[in-house]
Design an enzyme around this catalytic site. Structure first.
Site, PDB file in Angstrom:
ATOM      1  N   ARG A 264      41.628  20.834   6.661  1.00  0.00           N
ATOM      2  CA  ARG A 264      42.125  19.750   5.804  1.00  0.00           C
ATOM      3  C   ARG A 264      42.982  20.325   4.685  1.00  0.00           C
ATOM      4  NH1 ARG A 264      36.739  15.834   5.474  1.00  0.00           N
ATOM      5  NH2 ARG A 264      36.405  15.843   7.736  1.00  0.00           N
ATOM      6  N   ARG A 279      34.846  22.459  -1.144  1.00  0.00           N
ATOM      7  CA  ARG A 279      36.101  21.860  -0.682  1.00  0.00           C
ATOM      8  C   ARG A 279      37.044  22.941  -0.170  1.00  0.00           C
ATOM      9  NH1 ARG A 279      37.517  16.688  -1.872  1.00  0.00           N
ATOM     10  NH2 ARG A 279      35.799  16.626  -3.364  1.00  0.00           N
ATOM     11  N   GLU A 351      27.941  15.154  -1.338  1.00  0.00           N
ATOM     12  CA  GLU A 351      28.030  14.725   0.061  1.00  0.00           C
ATOM     13  C   GLU A 351      27.903  15.906   1.025  1.00  0.00           C
ATOM     14  OE1 GLU A 351      31.705  12.770   1.053  1.00  0.00           O
ATOM     15  OE2 GLU A 351      31.317  12.997   3.204  1.00  0.00           O
ATOM     16  N   SER A 354      28.313  12.223   6.501  1.00  0.00           N
ATOM     17  CA  SER A 354      28.835  10.866   6.411  1.00  0.00           C
ATOM     18  C   SER A 354      28.643  10.252   7.783  1.00  0.00           C
ATOM     19  CB  SER A 354      30.313  10.946   6.042  1.00  0.00           C
ATOM     20  OG  SER A 354      30.767   9.728   5.542  1.00  0.00           O
ATOM     21  N   ARG A 392      28.732  23.446   3.395  1.00  0.00           N
ATOM     22  CA  ARG A 392      28.005  22.806   2.300  1.00  0.00           C
ATOM     23  C   ARG A 392      26.499  23.021   2.437  1.00  0.00           C
ATOM     24  NH1 ARG A 392      31.369  17.204   0.795  1.00  0.00           N
ATOM     25  NH2 ARG A 392      33.308  18.312   0.284  1.00  0.00           N
TER      26      ARG A 392
END
Length: 428
Positions: A264, A279, A351, A354, A392
């Site tokens: 990403r 991130r 987070e 999801s 994460r």
RNA sequence: GGAGAGUUGGCAGAGUGGUAAUGCACCGGACUCGAAAUCCGGCGAACCCUUAACCGGGCGCGCAGGUUCAAUUCCUGUACUCUCCUCCA
């Protein structure tokens, strides 16, 4: 993609649902106006085509009998050019309709809290109590990782740039242990393990809803004629597996799981989470994807979420579950549960998974259907959820399992995957 | 990367300019106590428009364009599959 016929039938309902997602009702009015013009043109051009077909048959008959059909041919030449003209107009209208339609997000489910951003999400439950750090201040995972020599952000920055990382030694081993553990757990729950392509074409990116709206967040490689995109999530190759396919009812539900890197560009996130593993431009994620019959998709969402939660529970990482508000959920989702794991240094939940029910939204884009016992075709419902984001998870383990001396204890369930190692101490 | 062949309904498989054969499968019927075989009939994908629905129409032969009154058929481009060569892990 939304069903245009449904918008036509229930425009006020569609406007209200989409307003919950910050879509201006005027978009629907524009869409319906274009659609009305489009349908009018279709009738015109099809009437002419019918005429052409009939006269062409006559011409064929006359020619067969060696007769003269000059008059009809001249007439059809005229009709032909009219058709060409109308079809050209129609194509423009089709594009205009499509332009709006493919950019409208999915309808939020009625159970989703209405709100415009993450401040209006709803907490469903808290699971496990965060550990108390009475005897020392918890360190950030990047400090822990660098001190233990298992994460190297500096050299990754040299070699690739910011938001990349090297895992070393037991750090790399820990990452591998985590995703092997996750894949094994999901397999037990009936998910078929897949190792998909990491580069996908534009049709696939469209099918799952990343394109055309979110091209900026992705990395594209190769030449312009044959662009391929590095997958931002395994959802893309897993959900597009059955693109343009018609499944038999007996095949459903289909459960897939895959470990893949995710790429990403994180455009527009400058300044957020600039340190650590949270991130990254490249990270590993274990993903779960389901294809199910429409009537079961809400139950399947609960099960999917439970499967992701199970991982956190076995790792003994405290988390809570929130339902994203209508304005915060992703483009394709009708309802999304986020699992957020407790991060001791930041003293907040972040987070880590999801889980979404995309209902028929992706299935309509990607043309994924199934045939029922009566031979009728229906769109499947697609779901996806992370189970979990691996980087994460490493971050969460480093922080939650850290000790006063800077070492990190390995969660019990991972010890077999670590070759018996119970603690990362930094000693070689 | 180079050369050749192919892509047609659920499957098989015809069709080189006049609007998609045929077989298997499938559905209905006959025969039969029932079934198989046989015979008769029907349907042949998806999509779009129209309709309350049926009907009707358009579209449709890998995909995208072009030529033509008319394209599965001719032309151009392109994707994929197979075979051979080359290269490579």
């Amino acid at each position: 993609m939304l069903d245009l016929k449904l918008i036509r039938q229930k425009p006020d309902w569609a406007k209200q649902k989409l307003a919950e997602r910050q879509i201006d009702p005027k978009e629907i009015d524009d869409l319906l106006e274009l659609d009305a013009r489009r349908r009018k043109l279709i009738i015109e051009t099809e009437t002419l085509k019918k005429q052409r077909n009939e006269v062409s048959k006559e011409i064929a008959q006359v020619k067969r009998n060696k007769g003269n059909a000059d008059e009809q041919i001249a007439e059809m030449k005229n009709v032909g050019s009219q058709i060409k003209d109308l079809d050209a107009q129609l194509e423009v209208l089709n594009e205009n309709v499509r332009y709006i339609l493919v950019r409208l997000p999915n309808y939020p489910d009625d159970s989703v809290p209405v709100g415009k951003d993450d401040t209006t999400s709803r907490e469903e439950r808290k699971v496990m109590t965060p550990r108390k750090f009475d005897d020392f201040e918890p360190q950030a995972h990047w400090d822990i990782g660098e001190k233990l020599g298992i994460l190297d952000f500096k050299r990754a920055a040299k070699v690739s740039g910011s938001r990349f990382v090297y895992y070393k030694g037991l750090g790399a081993r820990l990452e591998r242990a985590i995703y092997n553990f996750m894949l094994d757990e999901h397999q037990k729950e009936g998910y078929e393990e897949i190792l998909p392509p990491y580069l996908v074409n534009n049709d696939s990116m469209f099918g799952t809803g990343q394109f055309p709206k979110f091209t900026d967040d992705t990395y594209t490689v190769l030449d312009e004629e044959n662009p391929l995109t590095l997958i931002p999530t395994a959802e893309v190759p897993l959900t597009n597996y059955y693109r343009d396919d018609i499944l038999d009812e007996s095949q459903l539900p289909v459960y897939f799981t895959a470990l893949t890197p995710c790429f990403r560009s994180e455009a527009g996130s400058a300044g957020r989470d600039t340190r650590g593993l949270i991130r990254m431009h490249q990270f590993n994620k274990v993903e779960m994807v389901k294809y199910v019959k429409p009537e079961t998709s809400w139950d399947e969402l609960e099960k999917l979420t439970a499967d992701a939660e199970e991982i956190l529970q076995k790792l003994k990482l405290p988390y809570h579950v929130i339902t994203l508000s209508s304005g915060d959920a992703s483009f394709t989702s009708a309802k999304t549960y986020d699992l957020e794991v407790w991060m001791p240094e930041q003293k907040t939940y972040r987070e880590i998974s999801s889980c979404s029910n995309c209902t028929d939204f992706q299935a309509r884009r990607a043309k994924i259907r199934y045939r029922d016992a009566d031979g009728k075709l229906h769109y499947v419902h697609t779901l996806n959820g992370s189970g979990l984001a691996v980087g994460r998870t490493v971050a969460a383990i480093l922080e939650n399992y850290q000790n006063a001396d800077g070492s990190v204890t390995i969660p019990e369930v991972l010890v077999p995957y670590m070759g018996g190692v119970t603690k990362i101490t930094g000693e070689k």
